[in-house]
Design an enzyme around this catalytic site. Structure first.
Site, PDB file in Angstrom:
ATOM      1  N   HIS A   1       0.879  -1.176   0.000  1.00 53.29           N
ATOM      2  CA  HIS A   1       0.000   0.000   0.000  1.00 53.29           C
ATOM      3  C   HIS A   1       0.915   1.224   0.000  1.00 53.29           C
ATOM      4  O   HIS A   1       1.990   1.179   0.603  1.00 53.29           O
ATOM      5  CB  HIS A   1      -0.813   0.127   1.281  1.00 53.29           C
ATOM      6  CG  HIS A   1      -1.676  -1.038   1.637  1.00 53.29           C
ATOM      7  ND1 HIS A   1      -1.212  -2.141   2.293  1.00 53.29           N
ATOM      8  CD2 HIS A   1      -3.003  -1.230   1.472  1.00 53.29           C
ATOM      9  CE1 HIS A   1      -2.209  -2.978   2.511  1.00 53.29           C
ATOM     10  NE2 HIS A   1      -3.307  -2.460   2.016  1.00 53.29           N
TER      11      HIS A   1
ATOM     12  N   ASP B   1       2.341   1.902   3.373  1.00 56.92           N
ATOM     13  CA  ASP B   1       3.292   0.951   3.971  1.00 56.92           C
ATOM     14  C   ASP B   1       4.705   1.513   3.807  1.00 56.92           C
ATOM     15  O   ASP B   1       5.630   1.100   4.496  1.00 56.92           O
ATOM     16  CB  ASP B   1       3.277  -0.417   3.260  1.00 56.92           C
ATOM     17  CG  ASP B   1       1.930  -1.115   3.351  1.00 56.92           C
ATOM     18  OD1 ASP B   1       1.167  -0.815   4.279  1.00 56.92           O
ATOM     19  OD2 ASP B   1       1.650  -1.964   2.471  1.00 56.92           O
TER      20      ASP B   1
ATOM     21  N   MET C   1       2.243  -6.175  -7.602  1.00 57.11           N
ATOM     22  CA  MET C   1       0.918  -5.579  -7.331  1.00 57.11           C
ATOM     23  C   MET C   1       1.090  -4.408  -6.385  1.00 57.11           C
ATOM     24  O   MET C   1       1.960  -4.435  -5.525  1.00 57.11           O
ATOM     25  CB  MET C   1       0.011  -6.659  -6.725  1.00 57.11           C
ATOM     26  CG  MET C   1      -1.350  -6.203  -6.239  1.00 57.11           C
ATOM     27  SD  MET C   1      -1.390  -5.559  -4.541  1.00 57.11           S
ATOM     28  CE  MET C   1      -1.837  -7.025  -3.610  1.00 57.11           C
TER      29      MET C   1
ATOM     30  N   GLU D   1     -11.088  -6.999  -3.754  1.00 56.24           N
ATOM     31  CA  GLU D   1     -10.926  -7.974  -2.664  1.00 56.24           C
ATOM     32  C   GLU D   1     -12.146  -7.948  -1.750  1.00 56.24           C
ATOM     33  O   GLU D   1     -12.323  -7.042  -0.947  1.00 56.24           O
ATOM     34  CB  GLU D   1      -9.661  -7.650  -1.862  1.00 56.24           C
ATOM     35  CG  GLU D   1      -9.453  -8.643  -0.726  1.00 56.24           C
ATOM     36  CD  GLU D   1      -8.115  -8.459  -0.025  1.00 56.24           C
ATOM     37  OE1 GLU D   1      -7.192  -7.867  -0.608  1.00 56.24           O
ATOM     38  OE2 GLU D   1      -7.999  -8.915   1.127  1.00 56.24           O
TER      39      GLU D   1
ATOM     40  N   LYS E   1     -14.706  -8.842   1.342  1.00 59.94           N
ATOM     41  CA  LYS E   1     -14.605  -9.186   2.768  1.00 59.94           C
ATOM     42  C   LYS E   1     -15.961  -8.866   3.398  1.00 59.94           C
ATOM     43  O   LYS E   1     -16.519  -7.815   3.129  1.00 59.94           O
ATOM     44  CB  LYS E   1     -13.488  -8.375   3.436  1.00 59.94           C
ATOM     45  CG  LYS E   1     -13.206  -8.795   4.877  1.00 59.94           C
ATOM     46  CD  LYS E   1     -12.004  -8.054   5.461  1.00 59.94           C
ATOM     47  CE  LYS E   1     -11.692  -8.582   6.849  1.00 59.94           C
ATOM     48  NZ  LYS E   1     -10.554  -7.886   7.486  1.00 59.94           N
TER      49      LYS E   1
ATOM     50  N   GLU F   1      -9.456 -13.488  -0.754  1.00 58.56           N
ATOM     51  CA  GLU F   1      -8.592 -13.908   0.359  1.00 58.56           C
ATOM     52  C   GLU F   1      -9.238 -15.102   1.064  1.00 58.56           C
ATOM     53  O   GLU F   1     -10.438 -15.095   1.363  1.00 58.56           O
ATOM     54  CB  GLU F   1      -8.410 -12.749   1.336  1.00 58.56           C
ATOM     55  CG  GLU F   1      -7.573 -13.155   2.554  1.00 58.56           C
ATOM     56  CD  GLU F   1      -7.153 -11.977   3.425  1.00 58.56           C
ATOM     57  OE1 GLU F   1      -6.666 -10.971   2.869  1.00 58.56           O
ATOM     58  OE2 GLU F   1      -7.307 -12.069   4.651  1.00 58.56           O
TER      59      GLU F   1
ATOM     60  N   HIS G   1     -11.263 -14.353   4.225  1.00 60.16           N
ATOM     61  CA  HIS G   1     -12.459 -13.527   4.064  1.00 60.16           C
ATOM     62  C   HIS G   1     -13.666 -14.350   3.647  1.00 60.16           C
ATOM     63  O   HIS G   1     -14.787 -14.123   4.112  1.00 60.16           O
ATOM     64  CB  HIS G   1     -12.192 -12.413   3.059  1.00 60.16           C
ATOM     65  CG  HIS G   1     -11.128 -11.458   3.513  1.00 60.16           C
ATOM     66  ND1 HIS G   1     -10.725 -10.389   2.768  1.00 60.16           N
ATOM     67  CD2 HIS G   1     -10.385 -11.434   4.651  1.00 60.16           C
ATOM     68  CE1 HIS G   1      -9.775  -9.723   3.425  1.00 60.16           C
ATOM     69  NE2 HIS G   1      -9.556 -10.354   4.560  1.00 60.16           N
TER      70      HIS G   1
ATOM     71  N   ASP H   1      -5.034 -13.795  -2.331  1.00 58.96           N
ATOM     72  CA  ASP H   1      -4.465 -13.551  -0.997  1.00 58.96           C
ATOM     73  C   ASP H   1      -4.593 -14.850  -0.214  1.00 58.96           C
ATOM     74  O   ASP H   1      -5.687 -15.233   0.225  1.00 58.96           O
ATOM     75  CB  ASP H   1      -5.228 -12.428  -0.259  1.00 58.96           C
ATOM     76  CG  ASP H   1      -4.712 -11.045  -0.619  1.00 58.96           C
ATOM     77  OD1 ASP H   1      -3.841 -10.944  -1.493  1.00 58.96           O
ATOM     78  OD2 ASP H   1      -5.192 -10.071  -0.012  1.00 58.96           O
TER      79      ASP H   1
ATOM     80  N   ASP I   1     -11.004 -11.722  11.570  1.00 57.86           N
ATOM     81  CA  ASP I   1     -10.073 -12.003  10.482  1.00 57.86           C
ATOM     82  C   ASP I   1      -8.744 -12.427  11.076  1.00 57.86           C
ATOM     83  O   ASP I   1      -7.975 -11.620  11.574  1.00 57.86           O
ATOM     84  CB  ASP I   1      -9.901 -10.718   9.661  1.00 57.86           C
ATOM     85  CG  ASP I   1      -9.095 -10.917   8.397  1.00 57.86           C
ATOM     86  OD1 ASP I   1      -8.922 -12.069   7.972  1.00 57.86           O
ATOM     87  OD2 ASP I   1      -8.653  -9.911   7.832  1.00 57.86           O
TER      88      ASP I   1
ATOM     89  N   ASP J   1      -6.040 -14.053   9.707  1.00 56.02           N
ATOM     90  CA  ASP J   1      -4.807 -13.832   8.932  1.00 56.02           C
ATOM     91  C   ASP J   1      -3.653 -14.739   9.380  1.00 56.02           C
ATOM     92  O   ASP J   1      -2.506 -14.297   9.500  1.00 56.02           O
ATOM     93  CB  ASP J   1      -4.366 -12.348   9.020  1.00 56.02           C
ATOM     94  CG  ASP J   1      -5.272 -11.423   8.223  1.00 56.02           C
ATOM     95  OD1 ASP J   1      -5.871 -11.864   7.228  1.00 56.02           O
ATOM     96  OD2 ASP J   1      -5.382 -10.235   8.603  1.00 56.02           O
TER      97      ASP J   1
ATOM     98  N   ASP K   1      -1.079 -12.983   2.221  1.00 57.15           N
ATOM     99  CA  ASP K   1      -1.537 -11.831   3.004  1.00 57.15           C
ATOM    100  C   ASP K   1      -1.897 -12.363   4.385  1.00 57.15           C
ATOM    101  O   ASP K   1      -3.042 -12.728   4.632  1.00 57.15           O
ATOM    102  CB  ASP K   1      -2.739 -11.155   2.334  1.00 57.15           C
ATOM    103  CG  ASP K   1      -3.200  -9.938   3.133  1.00 57.15           C
ATOM    104  OD1 ASP K   1      -2.468  -9.529   4.050  1.00 57.15           O
ATOM    105  OD2 ASP K   1      -4.290  -9.414   2.835  1.00 57.15           O
TER     106      ASP K   1
HETATM  107  C1  GCO Z   1      -7.493  -7.329   5.522  1.00 55.49           C
HETATM  108  C2  GCO Z   1      -7.200  -7.249   4.065  1.00 55.49           C
HETATM  109  C3  GCO Z   1      -6.068  -6.402   3.684  1.00 55.49           C
HETATM  110  C4  GCO Z   1      -5.996  -6.201   2.191  1.00 55.49           C
HETATM  111  C5  GCO Z   1      -4.996  -5.219   1.861  1.00 55.49           C
HETATM  112  C6  GCO Z   1      -4.942  -4.966   0.384  1.00 55.49           C
HETATM  113  O1  GCO Z   1      -6.628  -7.126   6.362  1.00 55.49           O
HETATM  114  O2  GCO Z   1      -8.591  -7.643   5.780  1.00 55.49           O
HETATM  115  O3  GCO Z   1      -6.902  -8.532   3.671  1.00 55.49           O
HETATM  116  O4  GCO Z   1      -4.899  -6.990   4.128  1.00 55.49           O
HETATM  117  O5  GCO Z   1      -5.664  -7.375   1.524  1.00 55.49           O
HETATM  118  O6  GCO Z   1      -5.278  -4.071   2.569  1.00 55.49           O
HETATM  119  O7  GCO Z   1      -5.553  -3.773   0.121  1.00 55.49           O
HETATM  120 MN    MN Z   2      -6.046  -9.400   1.850  1.00 51.58          MN
HETATM  121 MN    MN Z   3      -7.574 -10.650   6.001  1.00 55.56          MN
END
Ligand code: GCO
Ligand code: MN
Ligand code: MN
Length: 386
Positions: free
Chosen positions: A49, A52, A83, A176, A178, A212, A215, A240, A250, A252, A289
């Site tokens: 991003h 970042d 990307m 993406e 979610k 993702e 998600h 992702d 979430d 992750d 991700d």
């Molecule tokens: C989240 C998302 C983010 C996005 C990222 C790309 O944390 O829910 O997955 O990680 O993938 O911000 O724009």
């Molecule tokens: Mn993501």
């Molecule tokens: Mn996520």
């Protein structure tokens, strides 16, 4: 290691562990150092991003210095920027959304921020532009005109795609989905919702998806089924990969550290395509991700990053032995999975179809598909005992 190409978001290994209840548990990680370490682990590419790499209030000079340092790390390591994406969720200005904010000033600012990142992405050679609308949504259903909000979301996405075309960039947009978090309800909550909106766009030909794992599982859905639809429609532009245990926050997690069985079928589809070839294997980076758990200090960042690659490599190897197993192929055959026939014959008339005698449904009801044995074979290959 195989020749599969892996990429990581700089915000993943760069996550300091700040959550709604606790402060950072790790020091700041310089983006250039992040790229060098990921290269050492065997990654081929990185994604990021805008914020970042430089803070939202950076001066032009600070921003250019930050970008130059990333470019230098990329050149030194051979890492590619595949990307880019935009942060339209952290600053209070985006608290009610960027593209769907009720404020026109916010929407115009948000769109300009996104288009600036499109320009930078093109300069760095990125071919995918991800849009995760984390703040595009509501907690309270009456907080927005829901028709206008969707129209504005569509307008924003279409404008980004039109801008890419107007500049002649070799780049596609990947939405993406979610279902929630950080908003109570996020617009375009699933793969299916996003595909439906893309269909309404003027420039939808260069708009697809970046689904993702976690998600879709947060919404109680099967990730592999979702990406299968996107692949079938030619809309899987990016992925992702991470881990999640069912419908909750979430998580992750590292890829494979949530629903392992589902991760296997995801890898099997991406690497081998569908069993009868209706879906071809995925081309594109295997992008992670995830978040290194905040229990880990700096060594844990790199152990967890490596764990994503290790999970994927081992599942890919298991998927190859699974497909090469004669018993698996026989089970596919027995279940009817290898059959690609259409239901109606070429040019068949409704008249002849409707005139056909029905089969003996008692006999037909006795078909034994054998899919439990097939599933056990998948487990045996995952466990390496086959
Ligand atoms: C989240 C998302 C983010 C996005 C990222 C790309 O944390 O829910 O997955 O990680 O993938 O911000 O724009
Ligand atoms: Mn993501
Ligand atoms: Mn996520």
């Amino acid at each position: 290691m195989s020749d599969i190409k892996y990429s990581f978001g700089l915000w993943t290994t760069g996550w300091q562990g700040v959550d709604p209840f606790g402060d950072a548990t790790r020091p700041h990680l310089d983006p250039a150092e992040n790229i060098r370490k990921l290269a050492e682990l065997g990654a081929h590419a990185f994604t990021f991003h805008d914020n970042d790499v430089w803070p939202i209030d950076a001066t032009d000079a600070e921003k250019h210095a930050a970008i130059d340092s990333v470019k230098a790390a990329a050149a030194e390591t051979g890492m590619v920027c595949e990307m880019v994406t935009t942060n339209t969720f952290s600053h209070p200005v985006f608290k009610a959304g960027a593209f769907t904010s009720n404020s026109r000033d916010v929407r115009r600012y948000g769109l300009r921020k996104v288009l600036k990142q499109v320009d930078l992405g093109a300069e760095l050679g990125a071919t995918t532009f991800v849009m995760w609308g984390g703040r595009e949504g509501v907690e309270y259903a009456n907080a927005k005109d829901l028709g206008t909000a969707h129209a504005r979301y569509a307008e924003g996405i279409d404008t980004v795609a039109a801008y890419i075309k107007s500049k002649g960039y070799d780049m596609r947009v990947a939405l993406e989905p979610k279902p929630n978090e950080p908003r109570g309800h996020i617009f375009l909550p699933t793969i299916g919702h996003a595909i439906a909106l893309i269909d309404s766009l003027d420039n939808g030909d260069i708009v697809g998806l970046n689904p993702e794992v976690g998600h879709e599982e947060m919404a109680g859905l099967d990730y592999t089924h979702g990406i299968a639809l996107a692949l079938y429609l030619g809309k899987l532009f990016h992925i992702d990969l991470n881990g999640q245990n069912g419908p909750r926050y979430d998580q992750d997690f590292v890829f494979g550290h949530g629903n392992l069985l589902s991760s296997f079928f995801t890898v099997d589809l991406l690497e081998n395509g569908s069993p009868n070839g209706t879906i071809a294997p995925y081309v594109g980076y295997r992008h992670f991700d995830y978040k290194p758990s905040r229990t880990e200090y700096t060594d844990g960042i790199w152990e967890s990053a490596a764990a994503n690659i290790e999970s994927y490599e081992r599942l890919a190897a298991a998927s190859k032995s699974y497909r090469a197993d004669a018993e698996v192929q026989a089970a596919f055959e027995k279940a009817g999975i290898l059959d690609t026939s259409k239901t109606l014959a070429e040019g068949e008339s409704f008249e002849s179809f409707m005139a056909e005698a029905d089969p003996d449904i008692t006999e037909l009801g006795k078909r034994h598909e054998g899919v439990i044995r097939l599933h056990q074979l998948a487990i045996n290959h995952i466990l390496g005992n086959k």
